[in-house]
Write an enzyme that holds these catalytic residues in place. Sequence first.
Site, short mmCIF file in Angstrom:
data_model
loop_
_atom_site.label_atom_id
_atom_site.label_comp_id
_atom_site.label_asym_id
_atom_site.label_seq_id
_atom_site.Cartn_x
_atom_site.Cartn_y
_atom_site.Cartn_z
N HIS A 1 -43.51 -27.53 34.46
CA HIS A 1 -42.32 -26.79 34.05
C HIS A 1 -42.69 -25.44 33.42
CE1 HIS A 1 -38.33 -26.96 31.54
NE2 HIS A 1 -38.33 -25.99 32.40
N GLU B 1 -43.83 -23.19 36.04
CA GLU B 1 -42.69 -22.72 36.84
C GLU B 1 -42.04 -21.50 36.18
OE1 GLU B 1 -38.51 -22.84 36.37
OE2 GLU B 1 -38.88 -25.01 36.60
N HIS B 2 -41.90 -21.55 34.85
CA HIS B 2 -41.34 -20.40 34.13
C HIS B 2 -42.29 -19.20 34.16
CE1 HIS B 2 -37.90 -21.89 31.44
NE2 HIS B 2 -38.16 -22.90 32.26
N GLU C 1 -43.11 -18.58 27.03
CA GLU C 1 -42.39 -19.54 27.86
C GLU C 1 -42.70 -20.98 27.44
OE1 GLU C 1 -40.14 -18.61 30.13
OE2 GLU C 1 -40.57 -16.49 29.71
ZN LIG Z 1 -36.83 -24.54 32.42
#
Ligand SMILES: [Zn+2]
Length: 1014
Positions: free
Chosen positions: A76, A79-80, A152
């Site tokens: 995750h 992904e950011h 992030e």
């Molecule tokens: Zn997210």
Amino acid sequence: MTQTPKCPAITITPGENRHGFMIRRVEPIPEIRVTAYEMEHERTGARVLHLHCEDRENLYAIAFRTPPPDSTGLPHILEHSVLAGSECYPLKDAFNELLKGTLQTFLNAFTYPDKTIYPVASQVRADYFNLARVYTDLVLRPRLLWQTFAQEGHHFELADPEDPGSDLIVSGIVYNEMKGAYSSQDSLMYKALQENLYPDTPYACDSGGSPEAIPSLTYEQFKAFHRAYYSPSNAYWFLYGDIPTADHLIFLEEILSGFERVQVDSEIPSQPRWDAPSAVRGYYPVEKAESMQKKTTVNVGWMLSENTDHDTALLLQITAGALVGSAAGPLRKALIDSGLGEDLSPVTGLERDLKQIVFAVGLRGTEPQKAQQIERLIIDTLRRVAGDGFDRELIEGTLHQVEFQGKEIQRGTFPYGITLMGRVFHTWLYDGDPLAGLNFPRLIEAVRRRWAEHPALFEDVVRKWFLENPHRLLSVMEPSPGYLDEQEASFRNRMSGIKATLPADAIEKIRRDAEALKSFQAKADGPEALDCLPRLNVRDLERAVETIPTERLNLGGVPALSHELFTNGIAYLDLAFDIADIPEDMQPYLPLLGKFMTNMGAAGLDYEQLAKRIALKTGGLGSSLSAGLLADAHTRNVREETAGPSLSAPSRDAVSDERHWQKMIFRVRALHRHIGEAVDILADVLTAGDLSDETRMRDLLAEKKNRLHAAVIPSGHLFARRSAGASLSVAAFRDEQWAGKTQLELLTNLQAYNDPKEAFQGKLLRLKELIFRRERLTLNLTGDAEGLGLLGKATESLLSRLPGGGPAGRASMPDLQARDAGVAIPAPVCYVAQVMKAPTYTDPMAAPLWVLSRQLSSGYLYKHIRVQGGAYGGMCQYDPMNGLFAFLSYRDPHLLETLDVYRRAVDAMINERITAEDLEKAVVGAIGALDRPMDPAGRGFTALIRTFAGLTDADRQAFRDGVLTVTSEQLQETAARYFLPAVVSAVVAVYASEERLIRANEALPSKLTIERLP
Ligand SMILES: [Zn+2]
């Protein structure tokens, strides 16, 4: 328009080698108008699937298999982070730049339990390839700076940077996003089921990240995960749309240059099947003052077949649909009728985004001690179904639903290509046939044949996969009033533990790093970096608005709109009844009326029989409520207000009864061969609906209340926006009354029998009597020429059955009272809304304000609330249809600071003139937002709403022209003219924990009225 488009001609043949790709397979699928090409890049082994069709909304998606090794949120956070910038595009936030200045119709990234997907879509070829080029480079060659990881993912900070003795705290966007997710009962429940059904696989970990584990992830682990999984050899390219296959291959060959084949071990292991069932218990947060009764959810889940066994998967899908998919489903009915809980668990149905499929079912609104009883009831019901057999009509209805969904062109929030992509990955990701799940019509035919040869087909499925399958989990999710406090205490303990072991120089380093991060975030990208991004110019944009074909008719004295569109053999009928004059005390009951009318019995059939008939003959029957302002409603008013500097509160005369509209709309969709019967069902519901079954009514009431309650935490910003906007216009007041906290209060009171039963039923009968009349009606027909003809005929008998008698004339007016509100919710993050009245469509300020809102969302608010503040989202929404402007934050660690950001955002807009480059980007993005593609059903419905709002194509063209020609001077001038008076009458609503609200009130000059969520 009526001919069925065929699939595009085959342009490349299997076995050919083109541009470095081996063409493995080519398959026309005429039923969904697609020609599929399956290909492999020979040097790297990259897999590519292109679904060539006539849709001009082309989709480009890269996916990687990314099994998580732990719950630190690696997939995750990556992904950011990859979307921040790459070697070729050395920006701090390339994703946001693309979002701002392109014609993307979809730009996003998804983290699943076992894969990560990066999709982009556009209707403009040059834009599409620009986006694809940048996205690919970001994903394959990201910079992954430590600052990006810290921003992030997570980083430590001192609560007071000036005081080395102050507490250590954690900040980060994913960290706060997951704190929000971990307060939602629904997501905690789904998580408990997945993690405990697959304990020996990567599914036992949370790919999104648990707030507890995220802070232990290191920057080195983060970079190593990218190296391990983000290579073309581990990638799947999914392409969809009308761009020819060869053009894609030329493009891909170029962007894949420099990559070699590498060995990637990303296989998802199968979970070994258990010998005996298991059980698990979990907790979710509730408010301390809340009652604990009926707050538990009980679920039973099974691990079923491998996803790649598509024949079995399809049988399971149909069986699951028959068991729980409609009100007539025997398992759904047994659970609801048992009275053991209030309504079905939201985690009910089949889940295919895992290697082995899961089916779950259960009850919400129950007690922990009833868990075994619920489990026994489920097993007993399945045993009964397997023994006595399914009702044939129930299976037929489910087959019809699956066929309908496979046929319907759907473009809601996602492009249609995304829907098809989801089906492809169910098998493709696990080395199965990517096309196995696409051809629904043919698949359903095959199932029908098997069923005819083997009538016990579905009973055997129940026996084999449910009754004789020991891989079953009983999951109990209980409320915990101490949950958030315990979490908070253990977090503090951990942080002070960490801090105690840190030497002074390490604490100093944390302080310096946090400071360095802040200054990195505050600096804007240089012009050289921004110039790397390919961009469109305003002169390349389409000048003319896209129109929706609309013919105005009169059907038996009733006004009607007719839209001839290609709908793939499906027709849509909307019946919109005027409800503006419904007396004020009855308005709150309208949502319930809609729900009851479409979910109870009618014309001599009980609800179960009617549900079966709806499943067999329609693609769905539903109702909705809509309210809005007339396109020129606020125009005169806002101008007057801006002229007068002494404006203090929103004045009530801002809304006069002629200037808004309100409708209750029923919609039915059907295949051509069923149109007559589908419209008959709707006529039965409206003219012979039976509201006497009190048990059914109570079940529906509980379901509606529980669903609305569960929506608060995941959509806190929308509830806050409704609470704040309610005093600003009748339309916004209705929105809150029908779908916000006020509606939740009504449902809770009704459930507790605070309203005497007779009075309640009496109100519904009176409403039914009042509303379903010919003179209140507008018809809306959407379909191809054949479908429209059939619809026109079918409505004749419907109209003859509707009684006459029209609206009373005067619209009813609520008492609009503005107050700043704080609503206490059990969540460790905040949702902060500030809403103001704004000009409607035809006001000259509307177009500049539209551009400003885009600029503000992706500029100032994004930077200060998300990037620097660590919230998952910070944005504004300008709604010219309803004359509202809203500042919003989502899963926000801050409250007061966010209100301050809103204040400073307005100052910034007034004081700083936008640069020529930023203006160009903002206009391109603003046009992109206007040109979101719609599916045929959506186009027909939008045309209806525009008609009610009095919004003409000429108005829309004038608005578009205003956007296309806006100047930086105009933006600055509009900011001053609009915001300075508007902020004076702005209304604030905050959804946050009670402690946070009380603390905020100590500092706020205008106090929030603290309220509880019922
Ligand atoms: Zn997210």
